[in-house]
Scaffold this motif. Sequence first.
Motif: not given
Length: 553
Positions: A282-290, A530-536
Amino acid sequence: MGLPALALLLVAGVLHTQASPLARSFQLDYEEDCFRKDGAPFRYISGSIHYARVPRPAWRDRLLKMYMSGLSAVQVYVPWNYHEPLPGLYDFAGDRDVEAFLDLTAELGLLVILRPGPYICAEWEMGGLPAWLLWKPDIVLRSSDPAYLAAVDSWLHVLLPKIKPRLYQHGGNIISVQVNSEYYTGWLDYWGEAHASTSSAQVARGLEDMLQLGASVNMYMFHGGTNFAYWSGADFKDQYKPVTTSYDYDAPLSEAGDPTEKLFAIRTIISKFQPLPVGPMPPATPKYAYGWVALQKYANLLDVLDVLCPFGPIQSQFPLTFEAIKQAHGFVVYRTQLPRDVLDPATLEAHPHSVCDRGYVMLQKEYQGTLERDGQRELHVTGRAGDTLDVLLENMGRISFGANISDFKGLLGNLSLDSSPLSNWLIYPLAIDTAVRQGWPHAALPKSSRGGRAGPAFYTGTFETPGIARDTFVKFPGWSKGQLWINGFNLGRYWPRRGPQQTLFVPGSVLHIGCPNNITVLELEGAPATPLLLFLDQPLFNRTLIRSTTATE
């Protein structure tokens, strides 16, 4: 081996020698130096997976990938403290449904080597033992102490009836219980140390050597997963060494459950000794950079004690441990007042091993700095008589291995001001997770927070998924240290200043589709301007900042 462990071996049937070869059986043949399954010689190739480190919606995916790798068995721990959070209060629902996990292994054709403890190590909080055992301060853990054995006995009376019908000779797939088999595929990470890795070629070569000898083998870990919430443990090797949130372990299946080069190298070796299952991996699960998500400061922690400690503080002349106030995990505020004017800087000092594990110091609600176990033990402060001194104590995970497993948390001794002990404390056990699970602070009225970015404070924000909720990884650019919740789920500790781990794994199953995802961050030392989060769409493991001063890649 203690009596409970020996009893478990007997229950499993692996020491039985009288069963008929025609009966369903799993036995040790000492003369031929082999296992026998239903009378025939048998060799298992197994891999470790911990259901407590994998969200339930991902169990099937991970187990199927293990099966398709050529494994015939999986090795599984049962963490006692995951299932009995308070004496006599048991939880086997949702992610804790060990019976459902075991049934899934059987459905997929995998045998099970079960390791139910009571002690498991596993770099898990207190090695799987419940913190409430330490409510009796003089208890001797992992011994014949009657108090310890009584607690173990009560637990096993609940657990073993769930296990017995799943034993191999009863028609189940559990072939042995409590046998400790580990061939390391990688290694764990500690905060402040380099990311551990082991070459695929080296692991494959060692596996082939063992299989050529006819040995059975279990690979630890085959899939490591994540120490969500407060479940990561710690070692003590000359100093306290807390384990990272990620338990990737450089294992054949990554923290997110993706097949790695190491997995395919192992699969190739296994194919030399036995046929592989038919079909593709089975392949890697899809990821998303939000992408970037903006957060706003909601409140300083000290300004919301009424929410986080609804029953009010405990008064004590001297500090009490977490265990003395029956707080297992998380955070406790210790509050007192300066006994005199301090116009010239005075030394606020913690005695050795009295801060367990980190203490965030505020004077008149202004952050002064951090005291740390086996680290900084003093700060210099000034103030007036009657000024409020607060110390937020963080439990970073109880020691899970060795002789120091009675790892009490909190302020274990007095703080002193210029060598004079401070007294008359108010102690606030914080129920942060209870509040966040109930929708706080997103469902609460807006709070007018004082300015400033230093010291413990809550930050909130939201983001939406584009029609599908996929796994992702969140990075904390410019943040210091803290805890992250999304939609009330505690994803664990972040500490980019210390490293090596720079991202937290966010399973897609935690996220919502069609409505906002609520982010809550407890930053302990200082948020960015500047409080930011980065989704990768991929993790970052390998950046280490030693004691916040030097960087290595």
